[in-house]
Design a protein around this motif. Structure first.
Motif, mmCIF file in Angstrom:
data_model
loop_
_atom_site.group_PDB
_atom_site.id
_atom_site.type_symbol
_atom_site.label_atom_id
_atom_site.label_comp_id
_atom_site.label_asym_id
_atom_site.label_seq_id
_atom_site.Cartn_x
_atom_site.Cartn_y
_atom_site.Cartn_z
ATOM 1 N N UNK A 8 93.174 -43.619 1.072
ATOM 2 C CA UNK A 8 94.164 -43.108 2.009
ATOM 3 C C UNK A 8 95.068 -44.248 2.510
ATOM 4 N N UNK A 9 96.331 -44.039 2.633
ATOM 5 C CA UNK A 9 97.226 -45.083 3.155
ATOM 6 C C UNK A 9 96.867 -45.418 4.589
ATOM 7 N N UNK A 10 97.117 -46.648 4.962
ATOM 8 C CA UNK A 10 96.731 -47.111 6.299
ATOM 9 C C UNK A 10 97.494 -46.394 7.393
ATOM 10 N N UNK A 11 98.712 -45.953 7.132
ATOM 11 C CA UNK A 11 99.503 -45.325 8.180
ATOM 12 C C UNK A 11 98.904 -44.000 8.654
ATOM 13 N N UNK A 12 97.923 -43.485 7.913
ATOM 14 C CA UNK A 12 97.334 -42.215 8.291
ATOM 15 C C UNK A 12 96.264 -42.383 9.357
ATOM 16 N N UNK A 13 95.949 -43.637 9.774
ATOM 17 C CA UNK A 13 94.844 -43.845 10.701
ATOM 18 C C UNK A 13 95.125 -43.268 12.075
ATOM 19 N N UNK A 14 96.381 -43.207 12.481
ATOM 20 C CA UNK A 14 96.701 -42.547 13.741
ATOM 21 C C UNK A 14 96.714 -41.048 13.514
ATOM 22 N N UNK A 15 96.243 -40.326 14.524
ATOM 23 C CA UNK A 15 96.170 -38.873 14.361
ATOM 24 C C UNK A 15 97.582 -38.315 14.207
ATOM 25 N N UNK A 16 97.905 -37.732 13.086
ATOM 26 C CA UNK A 16 99.270 -37.237 12.849
ATOM 27 C C UNK A 16 99.468 -35.879 13.510
ATOM 28 N N UNK A 17 100.726 -35.465 13.559
ATOM 29 C CA UNK A 17 100.998 -34.109 14.013
ATOM 30 C C UNK A 17 100.463 -33.126 12.980
ATOM 31 N N UNK A 18 100.302 -31.866 13.385
ATOM 32 C CA UNK A 18 99.687 -30.898 12.501
ATOM 33 C C UNK A 18 100.508 -30.695 11.238
ATOM 34 N N UNK A 19 101.830 -30.588 11.381
ATOM 35 C CA UNK A 19 102.674 -30.362 10.206
ATOM 36 C C UNK A 19 102.607 -31.530 9.250
ATOM 37 N N UNK A 20 102.692 -32.764 9.812
ATOM 38 C CA UNK A 20 102.608 -33.938 8.945
ATOM 39 C C UNK A 20 101.230 -34.040 8.310
ATOM 40 N N UNK A 21 100.212 -33.714 9.062
ATOM 41 C CA UNK A 21 98.849 -33.786 8.524
ATOM 42 C C UNK A 21 98.697 -32.861 7.321
ATOM 43 N N UNK A 22 99.222 -31.666 7.440
ATOM 44 C CA UNK A 22 99.133 -30.722 6.328
ATOM 45 C C UNK A 22 99.907 -31.258 5.130
ATOM 46 N N UNK A 23 101.098 -31.817 5.388
ATOM 47 C CA UNK A 23 101.911 -32.347 4.298
ATOM 48 C C UNK A 23 101.194 -33.492 3.599
ATOM 49 N N UNK A 24 100.614 -34.421 4.390
ATOM 50 C CA UNK A 24 99.934 -35.566 3.788
ATOM 51 C C UNK A 24 98.681 -35.144 3.013
ATOM 52 N N UNK A 25 97.976 -34.171 3.519
ATOM 53 C CA UNK A 25 96.803 -33.680 2.790
ATOM 54 C C UNK A 25 97.209 -33.071 1.456
ATOM 55 N N UNK A 26 98.275 -32.310 1.478
ATOM 56 C CA UNK A 26 98.754 -31.700 0.233
ATOM 57 C C UNK A 26 99.225 -32.766 -0.745
ATOM 58 N N UNK A 27 99.881 -33.797 -0.238
ATOM 59 C CA UNK A 27 100.416 -34.844 -1.107
ATOM 60 C C UNK A 27 99.333 -35.776 -1.641
ATOM 61 N N UNK A 28 98.399 -36.173 -0.764
ATOM 62 C CA UNK A 28 97.451 -37.216 -1.128
ATOM 63 C C UNK A 28 96.106 -36.698 -1.629
ATOM 64 N N UNK A 29 95.794 -35.426 -1.347
ATOM 65 C CA UNK A 29 94.509 -34.882 -1.777
ATOM 66 C C UNK A 29 94.702 -33.739 -2.769
ATOM 67 N N UNK A 30 95.480 -32.748 -2.351
ATOM 68 C CA UNK A 30 95.606 -31.541 -3.174
ATOM 69 C C UNK A 30 96.370 -31.808 -4.467
ATOM 70 N N UNK A 31 97.553 -32.380 -4.353
ATOM 71 C CA UNK A 31 98.398 -32.553 -5.540
ATOM 72 C C UNK A 31 97.757 -33.444 -6.606
ATOM 73 N N UNK A 32 97.176 -34.606 -6.248
ATOM 74 C CA UNK A 32 96.491 -35.395 -7.287
ATOM 75 C C UNK A 32 95.362 -34.632 -7.964
ATOM 76 N N UNK A 33 94.621 -33.826 -7.190
ATOM 77 C CA UNK A 33 93.539 -33.047 -7.782
ATOM 78 C C UNK A 33 94.087 -32.010 -8.761
#
Length: 865
Positions: free
Chosen positions: A1-26
């Motif tokens: 996970x990129x280091x910038x994700x260590x701060x709790x993101x907003x819900x919309x950004x969190x969903x976007x980052x999960x889709x980009x960094x977890x879902x899409x690579x899978x």
């Protein structure tokens, strides 16, 4: 996970980052599995869209045919196939309030180039009505006077004429109800109005020519009426009804659309329920695929949770992923659905044309609302399928996953899950039990569909229990040396819940196959048994190869004595079947002599007494089929109203019988009474009974020789008639056979998808087994054996679910849709073979991924982590 994700993101950004960094690579890493997941949505939506488009196109073609032929007519006078006197046109035109009246004849001729539908109009009469049907600028006749004076002139639709190679002044032979004739093409028609119907095989003739060809001397099929702009419609209609009384029925041509809606409603309901089952199977596949994906991403999701992502963001990302599958799958399903509908619409309308009514060529058109409904259906089914995996992702144990010591997540199959499955099954049967309590037809159909869907999921929830029992049983009989089978059983026993979605898809798909087979067998068996009991004859004489239904071409009634005079013939029974409005509902009127009812009585449900046929013979009473009586809520002794050319008739119901002539219902009249009320001497078919010395082949040849060449007839034996009936039943449900194949394909895709996910998730375990115990052949046998046990479980559940599903469809749904009481016939031979068939299907689907895994080098398997 990129280091910038260590701060709790907003819900919309969190969903976007999960889709980009977890879902899409899978998804990219497991492309084939992602495509197969998408296929589950695609096929479910495709079935839904295809059936929706076919239902609308089938009804639309008959509606369009009526409206196109009627043109701008405000009212019509008709009298079935017999027609109304041509002289009535002048009387109608003179009624105050009538702006124009015009007679029309239409019918079908046979040619060496195929069927040709001809329209006959009076070319020298008032053309205000005809101008909207055959505009003069689109009718190209070089010499109109010669065209009208020559009794062999016809103007052909230019595309059909070009296809048949018929240039102007070309002669060609035709055969119609009046016998053979020769016509000359002396004009062409642009593809406008009625010329676009019936596949463009349309011709226009002067009225006398069409009357001669179609055996309508002095009569027209309909009189189209245009009212004056300032006319009082109600008063004018009353005056017209008085003039038409005794000759035909006056009605608004657009009211006939409701009759077709009712006639085709049963077929539409059955296909609608079929599409619902297809969506359910697709949802089970999506459920399994997303669940497998979540299990493979559990460590990445645990990391995301550890660095600040909330449960709600994880769950939302999973739902967004499912919705994405739904959107893409729905759009692809719409495209494929259009193609499937256009490929199959001709088959469906041809079957409808044989049984219910002939229409023009159906046109499949996609509307915006179809796309919106498909999107809602695809997204909705995918999101619902993702609920379980999303809940499992929310419950992940973060610490255990981060330690890297967590065993593969195994869902519990305790009593709460079993109780939930039983509750779903009880709710499904509860839906079935409440159907009869609703007065609304749409609610009844909805309750049936809901019961089927809920029961499917209930059985799917209980599938792991059945699998565990099956594994225990196979263990008892499996030879110890069958290492692959023993390892497969061991793995399935450890985690049966993981197979739930795949087993559920297999169960639903093959239960549907059993259900359709049971329905067709029950329908065919019931109708053919009824044919033997009530309408069996040695020979059937008709104008064409069609069954004796309202769509068949009629024959003159005066042929009866000619047929009866042939040696070997004992009795000739004329039969007439037409469609007519009865109590506001379009139904079939079946007319035959009362003696035939005495000779072969229909099975009686209720009657006014033993002498019910005496009232029937006098023409004071009718006999109703049970399905029509059920629709009206009628009983023996009640009265029924029907419109005839002689005016409105109110007749007593002498009896209610089992009759399977048409699913829209049948009213039976004595043939003498029918001819008295309808003034119709035509016959749909002659049933011929032979004496003891009569030989069917000899008598058939004698009838054909006696009637030809004046009348082209088709003569079939009783056995051929039964085969034609069976063929018509198969033709009416030809689409469901294709859907059976699609269901089996969906189930195979489910197994393939399951093992693609299983192999990825179990690569290290498989590698260790290869290292210490198994060679490649043994590994292949292990994986295929596992698939076959899963398939056998799905086959057993298909029987357990297919039998009640088939029974509900045959005994409940069919009665709701058509009113028919069918004898239940379940295909036990097919059912008993189902576990083996499904096991082989599953084994075949798993063979490719298993073979690829067996060939994978050990270092790649062991070093995957």
């Amino acid at each position: 996970m990129p280091a910038r994700h260590t701060a709790r993101p907003s819900r919309t950004r969190a969903i976007f980052w999960l889709l980009r960094d977890v879902t899409w690579p899978s998804l990219r890493r497991h492309r084939l599995r992602s495509v197969l997941t998408l296929v589950g949505v695609v096929i479910g939506v495709q079935l839904f869209v295809t059936i929706r488009l076919i239902n609308r196109a089938t009804l639309g073609t008959f509606t369009r045919t009526i409206e196109t032929i009627a043109g701008t007519a405000d009212l019509q006078i008709t009298n079935g196939d017999f027609g109304v006197p041509e002289a009535l046109v002048e009387r109608i035109a003179s009624v105050p309030g009538v702006a124009s009246a015009s007679g029309l004849v239409k019918g079908t001729l046979r040619t060496q180039h195929g069927a040709l539908t001809i329209f006959g109009v009076d070319l020298f009469a008032d053309q205000r009505l005809r101008e909207t049907q055959f505009p003069r600028r689109h009718v190209h006749i070089a010499d109109e006077l010669r065209f009208a004076n020559a009794l062999d002139s016809i103007a052909l639709a230019s595309p059909w004429a070009d296809q048949a190679g018929l240039a102007l002044e070309a002669a060609f032979d035709v055969t119609g109800p009046a016998g053979p004739a020769r016509l000359v093409a002396r004009g062409t028609l642009d593809p406008i109005g009625p010329t676009t119907l019936f596949g463009g095989a349309v011709g226009l003739a002067d009225l006398p020519t069409a009357q001669r060809l179609l055996g309508r001397d002095g009569r027209v099929d309909e009189i189209d009426i245009a009212l004056a702009v300032d006319a009082d419609r109600s008063a004018t209609t009353t005056r017209l009804a008085i003039v038409a009384a005794g000759f035909g029925t006056l009605a608004d041509p657009r009211d006939r659309n409701g009759g077709f809606t009712g006639m085709l409603g049963g077929l539409g309901a059955i296909l609608g329920i079929t599409s619902m089952i297809g969506l359910t199977v697709g949802s089970l596949l999506v459920h399994h695929a997303i669940r497998s994906a979540i299990l493979q991403r559990r460590r990445a999701l645990a990391v995301a949770r550890a660095i600040g992502y909330r449960r709600v963001a994880v769950v939302a990302a999973i739902f967004v992923e499912a919705a994405g599958f739904g959107v893409v799958g729905a759009l692809v399903g719409v495209v494929l659905g259009i193609g499937a509908a256009r490929l199959s619409i001709d088959l469906v309308t041809a079957a409808v044309g044989v049984i219910w009514a002939r229409g023009g060529q159906a046109s499949v058109e996609l509307e915006t609302v179809d796309v919106l409904i498909a999107l809602a259906t695809g997204v909705g089914s995918a999101v619902v399928a993702a609920c379980g995996p999303a809940a499992a992702a929310a419950r992940l144990e973060v610490v255990t996953q981060l330690r890297g010591t967590a065993d593969r997540s195994r869902a519990s199959m305790g009593w709460p899950a079993i109780a939930f499955g039983i509750a779903l099954c009880a709710a499904g049967f509860g839906f079935f039990a409440t159907v009869a309590r609703w007065s609304s037809y749409s609610i009844q159909i909805t309750a049936l569909a809901a019961g089927m869907v809920v029961l499917t999921f209930g059985y799917a929830v209980l599938a792991p229990v059945v699998l565990r029992v099956l594994v225990a049983a196979v263990r008892m009989i499996a030879p110890r040396r069958a290492l692959g089978l023993c390892l497969a059983l061991e793995h399935l026993a450890r985690d049966p819940v993981r197979c739930r979605g795949t087993i559920g898809a297999l169960m639903a798909a093959f239960a549907f196959v059993l259900c359709v087979s049971a329905f067709v067998a029950s329908l065919g068996g019931t109708i053919l048994t009824w044919v033997d009991q009530a309408v069996a004859a040695d020979l059937y004489v008709s104008a064409g190869p069609d069954l004796p239904l309202p769509t068949a071409l009629p024959l003159p009634g005066e042929l009866e004595p000619e047929i009866a005079a042939i040696p070997g013939v004992e009795r000739v029974v004329p039969l007439r079947i037409i469609l007519a409005p009865i109590n506001g509902w379009t139904a079939a009127i079946r007319s035959q002599p009362v003696d035939q009812f005495r000779f072969r009585p229909f099975p009686i449900v209720e009657s006014i007494g033993a002498d019910y046929l005496d009232a029937f013979a006098r023409g004071d009473a009718v006999i109703l089929s049970e399905n029509l009586a059920l629709r009206f809520g009628a009983h023996a002794g009640d009265t029924v109203a029907l419109d005839s050319p002689s005016g409105r008739l109110t007749l007593q119901v002498a009896a209610i019988v089992l009759d399977y002539t048409m699913d829209i219902g049948t009213l039976m009249l004595d043939l003498g009474a029918y001819r008295r009320y309808w003034h119709d001497p035509l016959v749909t078919s002659f049933m011929v009974f032979l004496d003891a010395d009569g030989d069917p082949a000899t008598v058939r040849d004698a009838i054909s020789e006696r009637l030809s060449p004046r009348h082209l007839v088709t003569i079939i034996t009783g056995g051929e008639f039964k085969r034609n009936v069976a063929g018509a039943i198969d033709g009416a449900f030809v689409l469901t056979y294709a859907i059976e194949l699609v269901a089996a394909v969906i189930a195979g895709i489910g197994v393939l998808n399951f093992f693609l996910a299983e192999i990825v998730d179990r690569r290290r375990e498989i590698g260790l087994l290869r290292t210490v115990a198994l060679d490649r052949a043994q590994l292949l046998r292990t994986l295929v054996s596992e698939a076959m046990v899963i398939g056998a479980c799905g086959g057993l559940l298909a029987i357990a679910w297919g039998w009640p599903l088939a029974r509900v469809v045959v005994t409940h749904s069919t009665r709701l849709v058509s009113g028919w009481r069918l004898g239940f016939a379940f295909p036990w031979t097919m059912a008993l073979a189902m576990p083996v068939v499904v096991a082989l299907t599953a084994g075949l689907a798993a063979w490719l991924p298993a073979r690829a895994t067996a060939r994978t080098p050990l270092r790649r398997l062991v070093g995957v982590e």
